[in-house]
Design an enzyme around this catalytic site. Structure first.
Site, PDB file in Angstrom:
ATOM      1  N   CYS A  80     -20.142 -50.444  14.314  1.00 26.15           N
ATOM      2  CA  CYS A  80     -20.098 -49.105  14.897  1.00 26.15           C
ATOM      3  C   CYS A  80     -20.809 -48.107  13.988  1.00 26.15           C
ATOM      4  CB  CYS A  80     -18.649 -48.663  15.110  1.00 26.15           C
ATOM      5  SG  CYS A  80     -17.737 -48.564  13.557  1.00 26.15           S
ATOM      6  N   CYS A 237      -3.609 -15.286   3.283  1.00 28.32           N
ATOM      7  CA  CYS A 237      -2.300 -15.530   3.891  1.00 28.32           C
ATOM      8  C   CYS A 237      -2.410 -16.600   4.966  1.00 28.32           C
ATOM      9  CB  CYS A 237      -1.737 -14.247   4.493  1.00 28.32           C
ATOM     10  SG  CYS A 237      -2.708 -13.638   5.901  1.00 28.32           S
ATOM     11  N   ASP A 650      11.287 -56.743   3.396  1.00 28.03           N
ATOM     12  CA  ASP A 650      10.762 -58.106   3.467  1.00 28.03           C
ATOM     13  C   ASP A 650      11.330 -58.871   2.266  1.00 28.03           C
ATOM     14  OD1 ASP A 650       9.038 -60.302   4.170  1.00 28.03           O
ATOM     15  OD2 ASP A 650       7.734 -59.670   2.528  1.00 28.03           O
TER      16      ASP A 650
END
Length: 961
Positions: A80, A237, A650
């Site tokens: 890709c 802010c 596990d």
């Protein structure tokens, strides 16, 4: 239209020449950026190729459009656009490479670089490369399926047998949950073929030996894109954060944009154009720059921080230098009301106040104006409106006093000066506190040394860290920090890995072991081969992970952002409404009261504290976690982890050591332990099976005889002769088939099976000689860590594919509350779902490979990994040290961080909810006084400082022992 042009250069002989060409190119208005070396120039901008060539010719050099690459590579494994981008960046990171054109099948590389170094860079990125026209052997892919075949415990040398998992049909206690065997087994299950297949005497079914589960390295999804960090200026802010974040999110290709007010930075992930990001921020009214080099970016960030702090300090001093004397004058009996005699002195003071407002508070007014043009309101808007209104009222009274009645001629110059001084002082203190909160990340960045010792034919040479290339042989001596990841090829050392993994005990490393960038040599000297450099090192990935986590927001933080987005406009409306109420219904002089109330409301409201509440806690919490070897991928994991009630573990490699060991040897018929071990090891020489390795490991140091007449007995064990003595080594069925009397062993076999061990029996001359008890023991710290988790109130569950008898024995020893056994990886996620369906908040703790589905399904996935790609990419939280105390640290720190976050948010909300009504005059009927705008300014500054200081307490957090 923005484009990138690659030009081949002629006539350049050194980097000074390259710098001259670079300066000439970047002097053009249509060139955004130029990267130049002695061979090539890569130019980004709107300029056409011919114009660029003419510019270069004017510097005295020649240029043509580059068309023939220096190296052509054939690629495989790419699927890709993300893959091609990853490979391109990996190739362009190689020293000497200026550009790489990458497709799914090939790469054209421009630059002078060693072919093997280029191939290694592609391999390091997780793909494969060969030189065009050369059929090179294909290396093992990073993502693969393990196609191991069942093999005998005594397999022939150089064969790798499959791992056996015993699924016995024994009865277990009610606390155990055994999933049906037919749902857990793969289709290619075969019969047992080695001594590992020993089952207890009570088993009624044949032991099943499934093939190994497919293992894969987690690759980033194609949709994830690459991350880029922007340094921002002009934000004050939470409203600014919202504006910048929305602007970045609208850029084509951006998938995620995270803006951090505390760090004044943005982390953007996607396939976007960097120039478009900067343009988007500038259009929103702020400044932005992108610096790729980590060291340069860090230096720039420190410079910006220091410059901001110094600016705030002198601006605060200037404001207070005027404001304090004026306030003292009023407090100690001086009149602040204008009279004909004081009109001129007050006019001079008014002009001086204006100059102070311009020089010390100009940034408030500039930012407010930019915000207004962009259709938004910020904290700067409130300050500008409040101080501006106070000064305009005062100067109007000063110039036209006759317009106002005598009782309305009070002047407020000191309010404007003091407010500007106090808020700047608050910003300076906040900046200093924010620098402390970034110390954890700074300490990680400091771990990488600036240089490395290169081993050459002519001896040792010190080179800059940036010049280290893959495959170089580097030297480490006592006291050195490791510059890059690599594999030791010569020598032995003791490594201090505490800062990287949280493990305080030095680790011994020798030939074949991996050393990680940032760790330190405590004793010894080694040579190692560089295997990962730059952004590919474990340290670099950790830093990236910490930075991403510090820029992320939990759900509670997103709630604060939504409130902050409408906070400032709401405050402006409240100020106007309050002022109107006082103007129409207040006592005389209404105009004065209106001014005081409106100004005080505007000044006391503090969106800054609200905006800092969450990110400051996250920065401190994630940074402190990194110091303990706990890596947090996303801040939301901290919030989720603080709500857990069930921890699922596990077994293999998490609760246990992860490799079998011979824990006991029982001998019979006069055979000594050493003799029995020697015979068993002689039969197992050359085998790679885990149980065979356990026997060979126990026999280290013994002189082993050579076995003859060797045979593999499928599903039973092995046989052979040592020194003329016929030997058998295998399970109970092997002895039964050979008609060897084992009645005296049955109770011992049963006892070992019930304790979770695999009994392997050795016979000599047809008589029992020894019983070797083999098991995967608990980690040394498992019991202590689990006890601590019990004390914290967690329910502990073991989730394993092992047989119920073994699982139950391990669970009993460890202190586990519940066992879910006989589950293969594809069934573990379903087990987690069942727990969640019962109303539990679940964390899964595993190794990050076979447990990946369960880690993803759990509310919080915690990977036990030594900094591997698999562990880091799989779970929300990764433990860099292989110790369950890391789980304790993670859950305790998550609770502390969320508690700190709630304190900050509650404080910010409470401050505003209390302060704004008081500023509006709600107490006037009871006290007869109004809150001074000066006091409001001090309170506003103090609220931000309080939030930052409270968050910094996390930097001193220590888990309870």
């Amino acid at each position: 239209m923005l484009q990138t042009t690659l030009l081949a250069l002629q006539g350049l002989s050194c980097m000074n020449c390259a710098q001259r060409v670079k300066a000439a190119l970047e002097s053009r208005e249509d060139v955004h950026h130029a990267e130049v070396n002695v061979h090539y120039a890569k130019v980004t901008g709107e300029a056409d190729t011919h114009a660029l060539i003419e510019t270069i010719k004017q510097t005295g050099y020649q240029a043509t459009e580059a068309q023939t690459p220096d190296v052509e590579l054939h690629l495989s494994g790419l699927s890709c656009g993300h893959c091609t981008e990853t490979v391109r960046k990996a190739l362009e990171a190689v020293s000497g490479v200026i550009s790489a054109d990458v497709t799914l099948e090939s790469a054209n590389v421009y630059g002078k670089a060693d072919i093997q170094t280029l191939i290694a860079a592609v391999e390091q990125a997780g793909y494969h490369a060969t030189q065009q026209g050369i059929d090179s052997p294909k290396t093992e892919p990073l993502t693969h399926s393990a196609q191991s075949q069942p093999e005998s415990l005594a397999a022939a040398p150089n064969t790798v047998p499959a791992t056996n998992v015993a699924l016995a049909t024994s009865t277990v206690s009610d606390t155990n949950t055994v999933l049906p065997t037919n749902t857990a087994l793969p289709t290619n299950t075969t019969s047992t073929t080695s001594t590992a297949d020993t089952a207890s005497a009570t088993s009624t079914a044949p032991v099943i030996n499934p093939l190994p589960v497919t293992e894969s390295v987690a690759q980033p999804a194609a949709s994830e894109g690459e991350s880029v960090q922007l340094l921002l200026t002009g934000m004050s802010c939470a409203s600014c954060v919202s504006k910048v974040q929305n602007a970045l999110q609208r850029v084509d290709g951006v998938q995620v944009a995270r803006v951090n007010l505390a760090e004044r930075s943005a982390l953007v992930t996607g396939t976007q154009n960097n120039e478009a990001l900067i343009a988007a921020v500038k259009n929103a009214g702020y400044g932005a720059e992108i610096i790729e080099d980590e060291g340069e970016r860090r230096e720039r960030q420190q410079q910006m921080s220091q410059a901001s702090m110094k600016r705030f300090q002198w601006q605060a001093a200037l404001g207070l230098l005027l404001g304090i004397p004026l306030m003292a004058w009023g407090l100690f009996g001086g009149s602040m009301t204008l009279t004909p005699e004081t009109q001129t002195p007050w006019l001079i003071i008014g002009i001086i106040t204006l100059l102070v407002m311009i020089f010390a508070g100009g940034h408030f007014y500039r930012n407010a104006w930019v915000s207004l043009k962009n259709g938004r309101a910020t904290m700067d808007t409130l300050v500008a409106l409040g101080t501006g209104a106070a000064w305009i009222y005062s100067i109007t009274v000063n110039i036209w006093p006759d317009v106002f009645p005598m009782e309305a001629r009070h002047l407020y110059y000191e309010a404007s000066a003091m407010i500007i001084g106090l808020i700047n002082l608050g910003h300076a203190m906040e900046q200093r506190a924010r620098q402390r909160s970034s110390n954890a990340l700074e300490r990680l960045l400091d771990l990488a040394p600036p240089t490395a010792k290169l081993v050459t034919d002519d001896g040792e040479k010190v080179i800059p860290l940036a010049d280290v290339q893959l495959g170089m042989i580097l030297r480490l001596t006592t006291g050195d920090r490791v510059p890059v990841d690599g594999e030791i090829v010569q020598g032995e050392v003791w490594m201090d890995e505490a800062m990287l993994t949280g493990e305080p005990i030095p680790q011994q490393k020798s030939v074949g072991d991996i050393v990680h960038a940032g760790t330190q040599v405590q004793d010894g000297t080694v040579q190692f081969r560089a295997s990962a450099i730059g952004s590919q090192t474990t340290l670099a990935r950790i830093i990236k992970l910490v930075r991403q986590a510090q820029s992320s927001k939990p759900e509670i933080g997103k709630l604060a952002d939504r409130i902050s987005a409408v906070f400032v406009p709401t405050v402006v409306v409240i100020a106007i409404v309050a002022g109107l109420i006082w103007y129409f219904f207040g006592p005389q002089p209404q105009l004065v009261y209106t001014l005081v109330v409106a100004t005080t409301v505007l000044i006391i409201a503090c969106p800054c504290a609200l905006g800092l509440a969450t990110p400051m806690s996250i920065i401190s919490g994630v940074g402190r976690a990194a110091e303990f070897g706990v890596l947090v991928r996303d801040a939301d994991a901290l919030q989720q982890a603080s709500n857990l009630d069930t921890l699922v573990f596990d077994k293999t490699g998490t609760l246990t050591e992860g490799h079998p060991q011979v824990v006991a040897i029982h001998t019979f018929n006069g055979v000594s332990e050493q003799q029995a071990l020697g015979w068993a090891a002689a039969l197992e020489t050359g085998s790679n099976h885990p149980l065979a390795r356990a026997i060979l490991q126990r026999a280290e140091g013994l002189t082993l005889a050579t076995a003859s007449q060797f045979r593999t007995l499928r599903g039973l064990g092995v046989s052979g002769e040592v020194d003329g003595i016929p030997l058998l080594l295998g399970n109970n069925r092997l002895l039964e088939e050979q008609q060897i009397d084992t009645r005296e062993l049955q109770s011992l076999i049963q006892q070992q099976a019930e304790s979770g061990a695999t009994p392997v029996i050795l016979t000599a001359n047809g008589k029992p000689a020894a019983l070797l008890s083999i098991r995967d023991p608990l980690r040394e710290d498992s019991i202590g860590a689990l006890q601590r988790l019990h004390q914290l109130g967690y329910s502990l569950v073991m989730l394993t594919g092992d047989n119920p008898i073994t699982a139950n024995a391990i669970a009993k020893e460890a202190g586990i509350d519940r066992v879910i056994a006989g589950v293969l990886p594809d069934g573990k996620a379903d087990a987690i779902k069942q727990l969640q369906a019962a109303g539990h908040k679940v964390a899964m703790i595993g190794d990050g490979i076979n447990d990946a589905p369960a880690l993803a399904q759990a509310d919080v996935g915690i990977a036990m990994g030594g900094g591997s790609d698999i562990a880091i990419e799989t779970a929300a939280i990764t433990l860099m040290r292989h110790s369950l105390y890391g789980v304790v640290d993670a859950v305790e720190l998550s609770k502390a961080t969320l508690r700190n976050m709630k304190q900050n948010l509650l404080g910010a909300f409470f401050y505003n909810a209390l302060g704004i009504p008081i500023a509006a005059g709600i107490l006037y009927p009871f006290t007869g006084t109004l809150l001074s705008p000066v006091v409001a300014g001090a309170a506003m500054a103090l609220s931000s400082i309080t939030v930052v200081s409270n968050a910094n307490r996390l930097l001193r957090f220590k888990p309870k022992q």
